[in-house]
Design a protein around this motif. Structure first.
Motif, PDB file in Angstrom:
ATOM      1  N   GLY A   3     -71.862  46.751  59.784  1.00 29.74           N
ATOM      2  CA  GLY A   3     -70.673  46.342  60.502  1.00 29.74           C
ATOM      3  C   GLY A   3     -70.692  44.864  60.804  1.00 29.74           C
ATOM      4  N   THR A   4     -69.507  44.308  60.972  1.00 31.98           N
ATOM      5  CA  THR A   4     -69.428  42.905  61.376  1.00 31.98           C
ATOM      6  C   THR A   4     -69.780  42.807  62.860  1.00 31.98           C
ATOM      7  N   ALA A   5     -69.989  41.601  63.316  1.00 28.81           N
ATOM      8  CA  ALA A   5     -70.356  41.397  64.720  1.00 28.81           C
ATOM      9  C   ALA A   5     -69.245  41.888  65.646  1.00 28.81           C
ATOM     10  N   HIS A   6     -68.002  41.619  65.273  1.00 32.29           N
ATOM     11  CA  HIS A   6     -66.877  42.054  66.115  1.00 32.29           C
ATOM     12  C   HIS A   6     -66.806  43.586  66.171  1.00 32.29           C
ATOM     13  N   GLU A   7     -66.962  44.254  65.031  1.00 34.02           N
ATOM     14  CA  GLU A   7     -66.922  45.713  64.995  1.00 34.02           C
ATOM     15  C   GLU A   7     -68.035  46.315  65.846  1.00 34.02           C
ATOM     16  N   LEU A   8     -69.222  45.756  65.723  1.00 28.58           N
ATOM     17  CA  LEU A   8     -70.361  46.267  66.498  1.00 28.58           C
ATOM     18  C   LEU A   8     -70.164  46.034  67.997  1.00 28.58           C
ATOM     19  N   ASP A   9     -69.595  44.882  68.370  1.00 27.31           N
ATOM     20  CA  ASP A   9     -69.336  44.601  69.789  1.00 27.31           C
ATOM     21  C   ASP A   9     -68.310  45.582  70.358  1.00 27.31           C
ATOM     22  N   VAL A  10     -67.259  45.845  69.585  1.00 24.32           N
ATOM     23  CA  VAL A  10     -66.228  46.783  70.052  1.00 24.32           C
ATOM     24  C   VAL A  10     -66.827  48.174  70.214  1.00 24.32           C
ATOM     25  N   LEU A  11     -67.585  48.626  69.223  1.00 23.99           N
ATOM     26  CA  LEU A  11     -68.214  49.949  69.309  1.00 23.99           C
ATOM     27  C   LEU A  11     -69.188  50.018  70.475  1.00 23.99           C
ATOM     28  N   ARG A  12     -69.946  48.955  70.705  1.00 21.41           N
ATOM     29  CA  ARG A  12     -70.914  48.921  71.789  1.00 21.41           C
ATOM     30  C   ARG A  12     -70.227  49.007  73.157  1.00 21.41           C
ATOM     31  N   ASP A  13     -69.137  48.234  73.317  1.00 20.92           N
ATOM     32  CA  ASP A  13     -68.429  48.229  74.598  1.00 20.92           C
ATOM     33  C   ASP A  13     -67.773  49.580  74.883  1.00 20.92           C
ATOM     34  N   VAL A  14     -67.054  50.108  73.904  1.00 18.91           N
ATOM     35  CA  VAL A  14     -66.374  51.392  74.096  1.00 18.91           C
ATOM     36  C   VAL A  14     -67.403  52.513  74.226  1.00 18.91           C
ATOM     37  N   GLY A  15     -68.481  52.448  73.451  1.00 16.47           N
ATOM     38  CA  GLY A  15     -69.537  53.459  73.543  1.00 16.47           C
ATOM     39  C   GLY A  15     -70.190  53.481  74.917  1.00 16.47           C
ATOM     40  N   ALA A  16     -70.422  52.312  75.500  1.00 11.50           N
ATOM     41  CA  ALA A  16     -71.016  52.260  76.842  1.00 11.50           C
ATOM     42  C   ALA A  16     -70.063  52.834  77.885  1.00 11.50           C
ATOM     43  N   GLU A  17     -68.780  52.546  77.725  1.00 12.16           N
ATOM     44  CA  GLU A  17     -67.796  53.073  78.674  1.00 12.16           C
ATOM     45  C   GLU A  17     -67.694  54.600  78.560  1.00 12.16           C
ATOM     46  N   ILE A  18     -67.653  55.098  77.336  1.00 13.61           N
ATOM     47  CA  ILE A  18     -67.580  56.545  77.122  1.00 13.61           C
ATOM     48  C   ILE A  18     -68.857  57.214  77.624  1.00 13.61           C
ATOM     49  N   LEU A  57     -65.029  51.707  63.424  1.00 11.23           N
ATOM     50  CA  LEU A  57     -65.890  52.715  62.817  1.00 11.23           C
ATOM     51  C   LEU A  57     -65.370  53.110  61.446  1.00 11.23           C
ATOM     52  N   ASN A  58     -64.054  53.240  61.319  1.00 12.77           N
ATOM     53  CA  ASN A  58     -63.457  53.591  60.039  1.00 12.77           C
ATOM     54  C   ASN A  58     -63.695  52.488  59.003  1.00 12.77           C
ATOM     55  N   ASP A  59     -63.624  51.227  59.427  1.00  8.30           N
ATOM     56  CA  ASP A  59     -63.896  50.116  58.510  1.00  8.30           C
ATOM     57  C   ASP A  59     -65.346  50.140  58.030  1.00  8.30           C
ATOM     58  N   ILE A  60     -66.264  50.445  58.930  1.00  8.08           N
ATOM     59  CA  ILE A  60     -67.678  50.540  58.541  1.00  8.08           C
ATOM     60  C   ILE A  60     -67.873  51.676  57.539  1.00  8.08           C
ATOM     61  N   LEU A  61     -67.246  52.810  57.799  1.00  3.87           N
ATOM     62  CA  LEU A  61     -67.357  53.950  56.875  1.00  3.87           C
ATOM     63  C   LEU A  61     -66.747  53.616  55.522  1.00  3.87           C
ATOM     64  N   ASN A  62     -65.574  52.996  55.519  1.00  2.00           N
ATOM     65  CA  ASN A  62     -64.916  52.644  54.257  1.00  2.00           C
ATOM     66  C   ASN A  62     -65.711  51.614  53.466  1.00  2.00           C
ATOM     67  N   ARG A  63     -66.299  50.666  54.171  1.00  2.00           N
ATOM     68  CA  ARG A  63     -67.090  49.636  53.494  1.00  2.00           C
ATOM     69  C   ARG A  63     -68.296  50.250  52.787  1.00  2.00           C
ATOM     70  N   LYS A  64     -68.938  51.201  53.441  1.00  2.00           N
ATOM     71  CA  LYS A  64     -70.106  51.861  52.828  1.00  2.00           C
ATOM     72  C   LYS A  64     -69.670  52.738  51.667  1.00  2.00           C
ATOM     73  N   ASN A  65     -68.558  53.471  51.844  1.00  2.00           N
ATOM     74  CA  ASN A  65     -68.096  54.353  50.775  1.00  2.00           C
ATOM     75  C   ASN A  65     -67.593  53.584  49.563  1.00  2.00           C
ATOM     76  N   ALA A  66     -67.064  52.387  49.770  1.00  2.00           N
ATOM     77  CA  ALA A  66     -66.619  51.555  48.664  1.00  2.00           C
ATOM     78  C   ALA A  66     -67.788  50.828  48.009  1.00  2.00           C
TER      79      ALA A  66
END
Length: 187
Positions: free
Chosen positions: A114-129, A96-105
């Motif tokens: 977000g990259t596919a890996h970033e989105l997959d990680v966020l999706r998996d952790v988001g579903a668990e939470i 999430l921080n990488d996505i925010l930094n990429r947009k701010n830069a």
């Protein structure tokens, strides 16, 4: 007539008072809708690149709330699963921080991408939470609402502090002692 049968005392029921804050069913329902809405943002809006600043703040609050809920639960025999969750959780915060930094830069676009890996990680952790928070709101709504209020207050204070100092915003790890102090304030 025996003395025990003489005019009896009037029964006065004792009022039971529960200390602490009480939250209405409407507030619990609203928090359930926040959990569902954030899960949809992570699942649909973010991968499309349509996420706004409010959506990103909502995702950040969601991740912090879920992290605090898991962190404060002391479940015997689940230490290893908890540690595995926190490894994935840290990876999601960094994504999430990488996505925010990429947009701010403004390297790619004016949208949150977000990259596919970033989105997959966020999706998996988001579903668990999401499943953890839904269960928490069903079984222990008072505690879960208190944790949400503490995290929200903590993030707002941190945001205000960083604004005053001119520091960059982003996803930051939360300190256990600080969270416990905020939980005491909310109670």
């Amino acid at each position: 007539m025996p003395t025990s049968k003489k005019p009896r005392k009037v029964h006065r029921p004792i009022k039971i008072r529960l200390p602490g804050a009480h939250y209405s069913d409407a507030m619990v329902t609203e928090l359930k809708s926040i959990v569902n809405r954030t899960a949809l943002i992570i699942e649909i809006t973010l991968p499309r690149g349509d996420a706004t600043d409010d959506h990103m703040h909502c995702i950040q609050d969601f991740l912090n709330w879920g992290g605090i809920v898991v962190y404060l639960r002391r479940l015997k025999g689940q230490e290893e699963a908890k540690q595995e969750f926190f490894e994935r959780f840290q990876e999601a915060l960094h994504a999430l921080n990488d996505i925010l930094n990429r947009k701010n830069a403004k390297k790619t676009t004016s949208h949150y991408v977000g990259t596919a890996h970033e989105l997959d990680v966020l999706r998996d952790v988001g579903a668990e939470i999401c499943s953890i928070l839904r269960e928490g709101l069903e079984t222990a709504p008072r505690r879960t609402v208190r944790e949400f209020m503490a995290v929200k207050k903590l993030i707002d204070d941190e945001h205000e502090r960083r604004e005053k100092l001119g520091l960059p915003h982003g996803v930051h790890e939360l300190d256990e002692d600080l969270v416990l102090r905020y939980l005491e304030k909310v109670a």
